[in-house]
Design a protein around this motif. Structure first.
Motif, mmCIF file in Angstrom:
data_model
loop_
_atom_site.group_PDB
_atom_site.id
_atom_site.type_symbol
_atom_site.label_atom_id
_atom_site.label_comp_id
_atom_site.label_asym_id
_atom_site.label_seq_id
_atom_site.Cartn_x
_atom_site.Cartn_y
_atom_site.Cartn_z
ATOM 1 N N ALA A 4 0.703 -1.016 -0.094
ATOM 2 C CA ALA A 4 -0.210 -0.036 -0.006
ATOM 3 C C ALA A 4 0.883 1.277 -0.228
ATOM 4 C CB ALA A 4 -1.045 0.132 1.243
ATOM 5 N N ASP A 5 0.442 2.253 -0.729
ATOM 6 C CA ASP A 5 1.178 3.621 -0.520
ATOM 7 C C ASP A 5 1.177 3.986 0.979
ATOM 8 O OD1 ASP A 5 0.623 3.944 -3.193
ATOM 9 O OD2 ASP A 5 -0.644 5.193 -3.332
ATOM 10 N N VAL A 6 2.237 4.586 1.277
ATOM 11 C CA VAL A 6 2.139 5.073 2.712
ATOM 12 C C VAL A 6 2.610 6.647 2.800
ATOM 13 C CG1 VAL A 6 3.653 4.770 4.830
ATOM 14 C CG2 VAL A 6 3.233 2.931 3.559
ATOM 15 N N VAL A 7 1.747 7.482 3.346
ATOM 16 C CA VAL A 7 1.917 8.761 3.616
ATOM 17 C C VAL A 7 2.315 9.148 5.072
ATOM 18 C CG1 VAL A 7 0.390 9.439 1.889
ATOM 19 C CG2 VAL A 7 -0.406 9.450 4.367
ATOM 20 N N PRO A 8 3.112 10.113 5.333
ATOM 21 C CA PRO A 8 3.443 10.459 6.777
ATOM 22 C C PRO A 8 2.201 10.714 7.665
ATOM 23 C CG PRO A 8 4.608 11.911 5.307
ATOM 24 C CD PRO A 8 3.522 11.072 4.509
ATOM 25 N N VAL A 9 2.185 10.208 8.855
ATOM 26 C CA VAL A 9 1.053 10.459 9.666
ATOM 27 C C VAL A 9 1.714 11.387 11.101
ATOM 28 C CG1 VAL A 9 -0.930 9.444 11.206
ATOM 29 C CG2 VAL A 9 -0.230 8.356 8.894
ATOM 30 N N PRO A 10 1.427 12.579 11.200
ATOM 31 C CA PRO A 10 2.156 13.363 12.203
ATOM 32 C C PRO A 10 1.808 12.738 13.664
ATOM 33 C CG PRO A 10 1.027 14.729 10.645
ATOM 34 C CD PRO A 10 0.393 13.419 10.439
ATOM 35 N N GLN A 11 2.571 12.870 14.640
ATOM 36 C CA GLN A 11 2.315 12.132 15.854
ATOM 37 C C GLN A 11 1.350 13.025 16.499
ATOM 38 O OE1 GLN A 11 3.627 9.402 17.352
ATOM 39 N NE2 GLN A 11 2.125 9.775 18.920
#
Ligand SMILES: O=C(O)CCC(=O)C(=O)O
Length: 291
Positions: A4-11
């Motif tokens: 799957a595509d992965v995008v950053p998830v901010p903390q």
């Protein structure tokens, strides 16, 4: 191996989700994914699922809300969104589970100008899934202007009692079903209550709202004339989830489908119906019995 595509998830977003039970993430689905979802909607409209219902069909006002739902094996476009878009890794990260199971997709189609709001409810009390790692990722393929957004009761995912379960169909609006708990929180207009804080976000296509399975939400969809809304909600389960029955019945009831894949109450529902996506995008399918 599928990925799957992965995008950053901010903390910060994970912290907000943990505290509030709902958070918006902007621009997660690009134009290609939005087109894939439009194809999924067209496919589901042409090939109704067994849970299809006109929640609202009001000849007097013209209001129409169509609900339908599909698990991964029933809709190739939703299947690709669940296993190849950034949604799976986001779900796993938000649930703080190593992986997220792709449970099913709900579709809500509101005709232009529909003003009947969605009743306040919690998704998970209807699901055949118990555990704390459960969430929905909601997205609208149409702009959601301020004043029409889906609203969430802040922190309600941490309540120690479930909300009463409203009916959604027009003829039964305002009523609640017997959930067997005997101890449910009564439904009020949470947006108008001084005791509760309600949060929500105007969105553009591509934005997503992530909310916990136990977050009370509703009140959306008082649409201006000429504006319709095509909404999808992707349901995800984490590794602490076990299949359960509900005294008042599940809705949609996926127990028969899960049983065909060999999954029974008490089981972790990883099966050919529910592929799983890891927080870093690795997709694993579990083959299983189909009877
Ligand atoms: O979009 C809506 O109005 C309803 C969405 C909803 O209730 C859900 O995704 O669980």
């Amino acid at each position: 191996m599928p990925h799957a595509d992965v995008v950053p998830v901010p903390q910060d977003a994970i912290d907000d989700f943990r505290r509030d039970g709902a958070v918006v993430l902007r621009g997660v689905l690009d134009a290609g994914w939005c087109r894939e979802l439009e194809r999924g909607i067209a496919a589901l409209k042409d090939n109704p699922g067994r849970h299809r219902a006109d929640w609202i069909r009001d000849e007097a006002t013209g209001d129409h809300v169509l609900f339908d739902a599909a698990p991964v094996p029933d809709n190739p476009f939703f299947a690709s969104a669940m296993t190849a878009s950034p949604l799976g890794p986001i779900a796993a990260r938000m649930m703080e589970s190593p992986t997220a199971l792709a449970f099913y997709v709900s579709m809500f189609l509101r005709s232009p100008g529909t003003s009947t709001p969605t009743p306040w409810h919690q998704d998970q009390t209807y699901w055949c899934a118990e555990g704390r790692q459960a969430l929905s990722i909601w997205t609208s393929l149409d702009p959601v202007p301020a004043g029409t957004e889906l609203q969430f009761v802040r922190g309600s995912h941490l309540w120690d009692r479930p909300l009463a379960q409203p009916f959604f169909e027009h003829e039964q609006l305002g009523g609640v079903r017997d959930d067997g708990s005997g101890d449910a929180v009564a439904i009020t207009d949470f947006a108008a209550s001084d005791l509760h804080e309600v949060i929500g976000w105007p969105t553009e296509p591509g934005d997503v709202v992530v909310f916990h399975g136990m977050t009370v939400h509703g009140g959306s969809g008082s649409l201006p004339e000429g504006l319709g809304r095509r909404t999808l909600s992707f349901q995800w389960l984490g590794e602490d989830i076990r299949v359960t029955t509900r005294p008042g019945g599940c809705s949609p009831d996926w127990l028969p489908e899960l049983a065909r894949y060999g999954v029974e109450p008490g089981d972790y529902p990883w099966c050919a119906m529910c592929p799983r996506v890891s927080a870093d995008g690795v997709v694993t399918h579990q083959e299983g019995r189909v009877s």
